[in-house]
Design a protein around this motif. Structure first.
Motif, mmCIF file in Angstrom:
data_model
loop_
_atom_site.group_PDB
_atom_site.id
_atom_site.type_symbol
_atom_site.label_atom_id
_atom_site.label_comp_id
_atom_site.label_asym_id
_atom_site.label_seq_id
_atom_site.Cartn_x
_atom_site.Cartn_y
_atom_site.Cartn_z
ATOM 1 N N MET A 1 -5.254 0.650 10.483
ATOM 2 C CA MET A 1 -5.073 1.452 9.253
ATOM 3 C C MET A 1 -5.818 0.822 8.085
ATOM 4 O O MET A 1 -6.466 1.518 7.288
ATOM 5 C CB MET A 1 -3.585 1.558 8.902
ATOM 6 N N GLU A 2 -5.719 -0.499 7.985
ATOM 7 C CA GLU A 2 -6.403 -1.191 6.889
ATOM 8 C C GLU A 2 -7.913 -1.051 7.038
ATOM 9 O O GLU A 2 -8.629 -0.849 6.042
ATOM 10 C CB GLU A 2 -5.995 -2.671 6.894
ATOM 11 N N ASN B 1 -12.940 4.068 4.130
ATOM 12 C CA ASN B 1 -12.754 5.439 3.620
ATOM 13 C C ASN B 1 -12.825 6.475 4.748
ATOM 14 O O ASN B 1 -13.333 7.586 4.561
ATOM 15 C CB ASN B 1 -13.812 5.771 2.544
ATOM 16 N N PRO C 1 -6.277 8.667 1.712
ATOM 17 C CA PRO C 1 -5.225 7.740 1.265
ATOM 18 C C PRO C 1 -3.816 8.271 1.543
ATOM 19 O O PRO C 1 -2.934 7.494 1.935
ATOM 20 C CB PRO C 1 -5.487 7.610 -0.248
ATOM 21 N N LEU D 1 0.821 -1.217 0.000
ATOM 22 C CA LEU D 1 0.000 0.000 0.000
ATOM 23 C C LEU D 1 0.856 1.269 0.000
ATOM 24 O O LEU D 1 0.324 2.365 -0.197
ATOM 25 C CB LEU D 1 -0.909 0.013 1.234
ATOM 26 N N VAL E 1 -2.972 7.644 5.146
ATOM 27 C CA VAL E 1 -2.702 6.223 5.405
ATOM 28 C C VAL E 1 -1.308 5.862 4.915
ATOM 29 O O VAL E 1 -0.562 5.134 5.583
ATOM 30 C CB VAL E 1 -3.772 5.339 4.739
ATOM 31 N N ASN E 2 -0.938 6.374 3.725
ATOM 32 C CA ASN E 2 0.412 6.128 3.216
ATOM 33 C C ASN E 2 1.472 6.625 4.197
ATOM 34 O O ASN E 2 2.453 5.938 4.496
ATOM 35 C CB ASN E 2 0.603 6.820 1.865
ATOM 36 N N SER F 1 -9.414 1.485 8.464
ATOM 37 C CA SER F 1 -9.706 2.887 8.136
ATOM 38 C C SER F 1 -9.697 3.110 6.636
ATOM 39 O O SER F 1 -10.522 3.860 6.100
ATOM 40 C CB SER F 1 -8.686 3.806 8.815
ATOM 41 N N ARG F 2 -8.763 2.454 5.947
ATOM 42 C CA ARG F 2 -8.687 2.595 4.487
ATOM 43 C C ARG F 2 -9.902 1.974 3.816
ATOM 44 O O ARG F 2 -10.505 2.559 2.913
ATOM 45 C CB ARG F 2 -7.402 1.930 3.982
ATOM 46 N N SER F 3 -10.287 0.775 4.283
ATOM 47 C CA SER F 3 -11.444 0.088 3.681
ATOM 48 C C SER F 3 -12.740 0.867 3.910
ATOM 49 O O SER F 3 -13.627 0.864 3.050
ATOM 50 C CB SER F 3 -11.582 -1.315 4.274
#
Length: 575
Positions: free
Chosen positions: A346-347, A353, A357, A286, A360-361, A349-351
């Motif tokens: 984090m994953e 939205n 992004p 990611l 998260v990076n 939170s990313r899923s």
């Protein structure tokens, strides 16, 4: 499945495993955390790197199994006894560390313009530290039983408890942002009720299934059965709209109460470690390398700032619970990183939205960097403390009043009121010899006072505490604590205040003998080697060796300052 797709998936998995073996082996040789090596593997061969892996979604699906098995094993290894032993650190330091970190980070994120839901998510992510890295470093340095080691492990245990709680709460944060507190709160209450119902039903069903599984003579059935229970509970909780990892954690807790927990842990550990490695690699995929290249200065600055914040919080908590500053500094460095469970958040939170992004990076890279820096920063802290304590004693400061015993003369000072210190105190009292105990644990101080034993509350590495114990007029000082760092500092402080006093230092490991003699100890008693001497003495008695010869050989072994072990092929100090 088409043959071309199967071939592509096989190629991707081969590349992932092959490259990870090379990178992690290199990291191991450099004594760097394997987690960072797996993340670097994903970043290099992922879509933002060299682009060697095409089946990213399939690898991420396998990686989710790693998270499920991680939470399952965490539940199986859940130990009420261990929590009770470290309850002072878990309940006080752990709650304070997680609560303050979430609060401060959430307030800071809110001031930077993030929503309430995003701010809380960031606070949860940042509050967790790496249990794997922290425990491994302390274990390598043989300091799990030290004061700062127990401090750090106690906080990590509480973080491990909070990790599944955060995983359960985080999916409701977007609803908090969209529908308000009342709707999100009602759904959270419904979830808690659902978890309770699932737990009660599983307590009835899981032990029955386990009994059926373990009676099988086929080795594969217990292994597959353990995996089946973990995945079944994950499927049930996911079907109810909850976290899949939470269901695995519930199953693990139920199994931890059965006699089969140790065998099940052994069954799933190879699968857990393999799939967990895929999870960290998928996290690395990611990482947006062009973004990192454009913003590397900002990422590094924020990472170091957050690590400093987490360290300062731990130092402040250490002072608040009346631990020496050096203990807070070392525990703070061990807890300064952002941990592996944060990647799971984090994953999530990313899923959902929930977080942008780019953020998260930055978090993925910053977390990896913090894990990578932890052993380096901790090693630097040890060197800094070693130099500073030779010239100043403020690092051992303890904010506590203490009773003075200036009337004592020709007495024995016992540092530590654990098993060894308590037995020695009772012996000296029976012999009518004057003595005083120095202890830093408030519960043990109260126990000594109940028994009418003269005791001083404080850190014996601090000169003021030693002076209150009358070290200038003492006949001997016995250091009976299990903390190797504190023992070394105390020996040095005693020797500076009284150059002629007899100092006996207890240590668990032979590797501590030379440093303690160098610090000024008169005699060092390593439990590790004394156990060997006692075993050798009993074997000689069994073989019929005369008592005089047996005692002579044992004393010669001691008199040679443990040269028997030092002359082994690798050397006792090789570790």
């Amino acid at each position: 499945m088409p043959e071309t797709h199967a071939h592509s998936l096989s190629t991707s998995i081969l590349l992932v495993i092959g490259v990870s073996i090379i990178i992690v082996a290199l990291f191991t040789r450099l004594r760097l955390p394997a987690v960072a090596g797996f993340i670097l593997t994903g970043a290099l061969i992922g879509p933002y790197g060299l682009g060697w892996v095409d089946e990213v979604e399939a690898i991420q699906l396998l990686a989710e199994l790693g998270v499920v098995l991680l939470l399952f094993s965490l539940g199986v290894e859940f130990s009420i006894d261990k929590l009770y032993q470290l309850r002072h650190y878990v309940l006080r330091a752990g709650i304070a560390q997680v609560g303050l970190t979430v609060l401060i980070c959430a307030i800071g994120a809110g001031l930077l313009g993030y929503t309430l839901a995003q701010s809380l998510a960031l606070g949860m992510i940042i509050s967790l530290s790496s249990t794997a890295v922290g425990v491994k470093i302390l274990k390598q340095r043989e300091e799990l039983d030290s004061t700062h080691g127990r401090f750090a492990v106690g906080v990590l245990l509480f973080q491990d408890i909070m990790a599944p709680v955060f995983m359960a709460i985080l999916p409701f944060l977007p609803q908090l942002q969209e529908r308000g507190l009342i709707v999100a709160g009602s759904k959270l209450v419904f979830t808690v009720v659902g978890i309770a119902v699932v737990y009660l039903l599983a307590r009835v069903v899981v032990p029955v299934v386990l009994r059926w599984i373990v009676v099988s003579d086929t080795r594969e059935i217990p292994v597959l059965g353990s995996l089946f229970i973990a995945l079944l509970m994950s499927y049930i909780t996911q079907s109810l709209g909850m976290s899949a990892a939470l269901g695995a954690f519930i199953a693990g807790i139920i199994i931890s109460e059965t006699p089969y927990s140790h065998q099940i842990t052994a069954n799933i550990t190879p699968f857990r470690d393999s799939f967990l490695a895929l999870f960290f690699i998928s996290v690395g995929m990611l990482v947006d390398l062009p973004y990192l290249q454009a913003n590397w200065g900002t990422v590094i600055a924020w990472t170091l700032s957050l690590m400093a914040l987490k360290s300062l919080i731990v130092v402040g908590i250490g002072l608040a619970i009346r631990r020496p500053l050096r203990v807070g500094l070392l525990a703070g460095m061990a807890l300064a990183n952002i941990g592996e469970f944060s990647f799971v958040l984090m994953e999530q939170s990313r899923s959902a939205n929930l977080l942008p992004p780019d953020l998260v990076n930055g978090l993925v890279v910053g977390t990896s960097l913090s894990i990578l820096l932890t052993p380096l920063l901790l090693a630097g802290a040890y060197r800094l403390l070693a130099r500073a304590t030779k010239r100043a004693h403020w690092l051992s400061r303890l904010r506590a009043a203490h009773e003075s015993h200036p009337e004592l003369r020709d007495h024995v000072i016992i540092v530590g009121f654990g098993l060894n210190g308590r037995n020695l105190a009772n012996l000296l009292r029976d012999l009518g010899q004057p003595f005083v105990v120095v202890e830093m644990n408030g519960a043990l101080v109260r126990e000594a006072q109940k028994q009418g034993i003269p005791v001083i509350y404080g850190d014996a590495a601090h000169p003021e505490i030693l002076q209150a114990a009358g070290v200038e007029h003492a006949r001997a000082v016995v250091i009976a604590v299990s903390d190797p760092i504190s023992t070394r500092y105390t020996v040095r402080a005693v020797r500076e205040l009284n150059p002629t006093v007899y100092i006996v230092a207890r240590t668990r490991y032979v590797a501590e003998i030379e440093p303690l003699y160098a610090a000024g100890a008169t005699d060092v008693i390593p439990e590790e080697f004394e156990t060997y001497i006692e075993i050798a003495g009993r074997i000689m008695r069994l073989l019929g060796v005369e008592n005089e010869t047996r005692l002579q050989l044992m004393n010669q072994c001691r008199a040679r300052h443990y040269q028997v072990l030092q002359e082994t092929e690798e050397g006792v100090f090789a570790n």
